[in-house]
Scaffold this motif. Structure first.
Motif, short mmCIF file in Angstrom:
data_model
loop_
_atom_site.label_atom_id
_atom_site.label_comp_id
_atom_site.label_asym_id
_atom_site.label_seq_id
_atom_site.Cartn_x
_atom_site.Cartn_y
_atom_site.Cartn_z
N VAL A 93 -49.86 70.22 18.17
CA VAL A 93 -49.58 69.10 19.07
C VAL A 93 -48.16 68.58 18.84
N SER A 94 -47.76 68.47 17.58
CA SER A 94 -46.43 67.94 17.27
C SER A 94 -45.33 68.89 17.72
N ILE A 95 -45.54 70.19 17.59
CA ILE A 95 -44.53 71.15 18.04
C ILE A 95 -44.34 71.07 19.54
N MET A 96 -45.44 70.98 20.27
CA MET A 96 -45.35 70.86 21.72
C MET A 96 -44.64 69.57 22.13
N ALA A 97 -44.98 68.47 21.45
CA ALA A 97 -44.33 67.20 21.74
C ALA A 97 -42.85 67.24 21.38
N LEU A 98 -42.52 67.93 20.29
CA LEU A 98 -41.12 68.06 19.88
C LEU A 98 -40.32 68.85 20.91
N ARG A 99 -40.89 69.92 21.44
CA ARG A 99 -40.21 70.72 22.47
C ARG A 99 -39.95 69.89 23.72
N SER A 100 -40.80 68.91 23.98
CA SER A 100 -40.61 68.04 25.14
C SER A 100 -39.69 66.86 24.85
N GLY A 101 -39.21 66.76 23.62
CA GLY A 101 -38.31 65.66 23.28
C GLY A 101 -39.01 64.34 23.00
N LEU A 102 -40.31 64.38 22.72
CA LEU A 102 -41.07 63.15 22.43
C LEU A 102 -40.99 62.85 20.93
N TYR A 103 -39.77 62.54 20.47
CA TYR A 103 -39.54 62.38 19.03
C TYR A 103 -40.38 61.25 18.44
N LYS A 104 -40.39 60.12 19.11
CA LYS A 104 -41.11 58.96 18.58
C LYS A 104 -42.60 59.25 18.47
N LEU A 105 -43.15 59.93 19.46
CA LEU A 105 -44.57 60.25 19.44
C LEU A 105 -44.90 61.22 18.31
N VAL A 106 -43.99 62.14 18.02
CA VAL A 106 -44.21 63.10 16.93
C VAL A 106 -44.36 62.36 15.61
N VAL A 107 -43.41 61.47 15.33
CA VAL A 107 -43.43 60.75 14.04
C VAL A 107 -44.62 59.81 13.96
N ILE A 108 -44.89 59.09 15.05
CA ILE A 108 -46.00 58.12 15.04
C ILE A 108 -47.34 58.84 14.90
N SER A 109 -47.50 60.01 15.54
CA SER A 109 -48.78 60.71 15.46
C SER A 109 -49.05 61.20 14.04
N VAL A 110 -48.01 61.60 13.31
CA VAL A 110 -48.21 61.98 11.90
C VAL A 110 -48.66 60.77 11.09
N ALA A 111 -48.00 59.63 11.31
CA ALA A 111 -48.42 58.40 10.62
C ALA A 111 -49.83 58.01 11.01
N GLY A 112 -50.16 58.17 12.29
CA GLY A 112 -51.51 57.84 12.75
C GLY A 112 -52.58 58.72 12.14
N ILE A 326 -38.27 73.28 12.26
CA ILE A 326 -38.55 73.96 13.52
C ILE A 326 -37.67 73.42 14.64
N GLY A 327 -37.37 72.14 14.59
CA GLY A 327 -36.59 71.52 15.65
C GLY A 327 -35.17 72.05 15.77
N TRP A 328 -34.58 72.52 14.67
CA TRP A 328 -33.18 72.96 14.73
C TRP A 328 -32.98 74.15 15.66
N PRO A 329 -33.70 75.26 15.54
CA PRO A 329 -33.50 76.35 16.51
C PRO A 329 -33.89 75.97 17.93
N LEU A 330 -34.72 74.95 18.10
CA LEU A 330 -35.11 74.50 19.44
C LEU A 330 -34.09 73.54 20.05
N GLY A 331 -33.10 73.13 19.25
CA GLY A 331 -32.15 72.13 19.73
C GLY A 331 -32.74 70.74 19.79
N ARG A 332 -33.84 70.50 19.07
CA ARG A 332 -34.49 69.20 18.99
C ARG A 332 -34.42 68.73 17.54
N PHE A 333 -33.55 67.76 17.29
CA PHE A 333 -33.27 67.36 15.92
C PHE A 333 -34.08 66.12 15.56
N LEU A 334 -35.18 66.36 14.84
CA LEU A 334 -36.09 65.29 14.45
C LEU A 334 -35.54 64.58 13.22
N HIS A 335 -35.57 63.26 13.26
CA HIS A 335 -35.12 62.46 12.13
C HIS A 335 -36.30 62.03 11.27
#
Length: 384
Positions: A93-112, A326-335
Motif C-alpha cells: 500500500v505504501s509503495i503504491m501511495a509513494l508512486r502517486s506522490g502521497l507522501y504524507k499518507l505514506v508516513v501517517i499510515s506507518v504511524a497508524g 525505493i523512492g529514489w529510483p522512482l523520483g519520489r523522495f520520501l522524508h
C-alpha cells in the motif's frame, strides 16, 4: 519437491476452505457494483471497505500457517516470520501511495499501523489472555528488546522532525526534488537498516539462547532420526510456500484497494490523518491482529506480543527506511519526518506499551487501558 507441493496444497485447502472465505464476497460485489471511476464518497467507502474486508480471510490463513510453523520454530521465531508477511500489506500500500506522490499518507499510515498494533490489537489480545488467567507472564528478554526497539525507532523518527523544525525548514513528508533533506533521509535510512539487521544477529546469532525461550542444547547423536528431520524440513518448506501464495493473494487485493484510496483522498472531505492513522491500518494490520488474537485465546501470549510489538518495530525500522530507498529510483523522495500530531499519538502508544510490559506480567485491565487510549485517538481523528 512433489511431496512438499502436495503438503502445501493440503495446508491451503484445510486452512482456507471455511466460512471465513465468504468474506471475499464483499470484495467481488464492490468491484462489480461500484465503478472505479466513481467519485461519490459513500460509493468509494463501500468499495474501500469491501476490499478491506476481503483481506480478513487471507489474514486468517496466515495466522493458521503461523500456528503450524510455531510447532517447529517456537513462538519467538515463528512470530518473526509472521511479522514480515503481515507487514506485506502495509509495504505494498505504501509503495503504491509513494508512486502517486502521497507522501504524507505514506508516513501517517506507518504511524497508524504502529498505533493499531500496539493499542488495539495488543489490547484485545491482552484482554482475551487475561480471561484465561489472572496474571499472564511473558518472556522477559524478548519483550524487553521489542519495547526498547519500539522506543528507539520512535526517537530515530523524531530526530529528523525536530531538526527540520529547529532550522526553520517547512516540514514536508517528501517531494519530487532531490534536496538536502532527501539526502539526509537517505543516509539515516541506511543507518537504521544496518541497525535493524544487527538486531537479528543478536537474536538469532550471538544471543540466540536468551531469545528462544529455552537454552540451546547439543544434539544427542544416539536419539537422532534422519527420516524425522527430513519430514520436518519438508513440512516447514510447505508452510513457507503456502505463506508465499497467500501473500501474493494479499498483494492482488491490495492493488485495487490502493487505487480506491487514491480517489478517496482526492475527491472526498475525509482527512489524510483519519484515513492514514485509523482507517487504512485497520485492514493493513489484520494479519497481525488475527495472529495475536488467536494466539492470546490459546494462551500463547509471547506469540501475540511478537506479532504486534515486533511488527510495529519493523514498520519503523525496516518498512519506512526501505520506502525511502525505493523512492529514489522512482523520483519520489520520501522524508523521514512525521507530522507532529501523528508523531505524538505514536509516542503515546509506544510509551503505553513500554509501561504495561516492563514488569513482564499482564492482566485484562491493562488491555482495556490500551483499547481506551486507541478509542481516544480514533475519536480525535474523526471528530476534530
Amino acid at each position: 519437491m512433489d511431496r512438499t507441493l502436495r503438503d502445501c496444497l493440503n495446508l491451503l485447502k484445510s486452512d482456507y476452505v471455511s466460512g471465513w472465505s465468504l468474506l471475499l464476497l464483499p470484495a467481488l460485489l464492490s468491484l462489480a457494483v461500484v465503478p472505479s471511476s466513481t467519485t461519490t464518497t459513500m460509493a468509494l467507502l463501500l468499495r474501500f471497505l469491501g476490499l478491506g474486508v476481503a483481506l480478513i480471510p487471507l489474514a486468517r490463513v496466515i495466522s493458521r500457517l503461523v500456528d503450524h510453523l510455531s510447532d517447529h520454530l517456537g513462538d519467538r521465531y515463528s512470530g518473526v516470520v509472521s511479522v514480515g508477511l503481515g507487514n506485506l500489506v502495509e509495504l505494498v500500500v505504501s509503495i503504491m501511495a509513494l508512486r502517486s506522490g502521497l507522501y504524507k499518507l505514506v508516513v501517517i499510515s506507518v504511524a497508524g499501523a504502529v498505533i493499531t498494533n500496539c493499542l488495539l490489537m495488543l489490547g484485545i489480545s491482552t484482554v482475551l489472555a487475561g480471561q484465561r488467567e489472572q496474571l499472564v507472564t511473558i518472556q522477559a528478554s524478548s519483550t524487553e528488546l521489542q519495547a526498547r526497539q519500539l522506543m528507539l525507532s520512535l526517537l530515530l523518527l523524531a530526530i529528523p522532525t525536530i531538526i527540520s523544525l529547529g532550522t526553520g525548514t517547512t516540514l514536508l513528508e517528501g517531494n519530487d526534488q532531490r534536496d538536502s533533506f532527501a539526502l539526509y533521509s537517505l543516509a539515516v535510512a541506511v543507518m537504521i537498516l544496518i541497525y535493524y539487521v544487527l538486531s537479528f544477529v543478536l537474536q538469532l546469532g550471538t544471543h540466540r539462547s536468551f531469545f528462544s525461550g529455552n537454552p540451546i542444547k547439543p544434539a544427542d547423536p544416539s536419539t537422532s532420526r534422519p527420516s524425522t528431520e527430513t519430514e520436518h524440513e519438508h513440512e516447514i518448506a510447505a508452510i513457507l510456500i503456502a505463506m508465499g501464495v497467500v501473500s501474493l493473494a494479499v498483494v492482488a487485493i491490495s492493488e485495487p484497494l490502493v487505487q480506491t484510496l487514491e480517489v478517496l483522498v482526492a475527491h472526498t472531505h475525509l482527512s489524510e490523518l483519519f484515513i492514514g492513522l485509523i482507517l487504512l491500518p485497520l485492514f493493513g494490520s489484520t494479519a497481525e491482529g488475527v495472529i495475536a488474537v488467536g494466539a492470546a485465546r490459546r494462551g500463547r501470549m509471547d506469540l501475540a506480543i511478537t506479532s504486534t510489538m515486533e511488527s510495529s518495530g519493523q514498520l519503523m525500522l525496516f518498512v519506512l527506511p526501505v520506502l525511502v530507498l525505493i523512492g529514489w529510483p522512482l523520483g519520489r523522495f520520501l522524508h523521514l519526518s512525521v507530522p507532529l500530531n501523528a508523531l505524538g499519538c505514536t509516542g503515546i502508544a509506544v510509551l503505553a506499551v513500554h509501561w504495561i510490559t516492563e514488569n513482564n506480567q499482564l492482566d485484562w485491565y491493562e488491555g482495556m487501558q490500551l483499547i481506551t487510549l486507541y478509542g481516544v485517538i480514533l475519536l480525535g481523528c474523526l471528530l476534530l
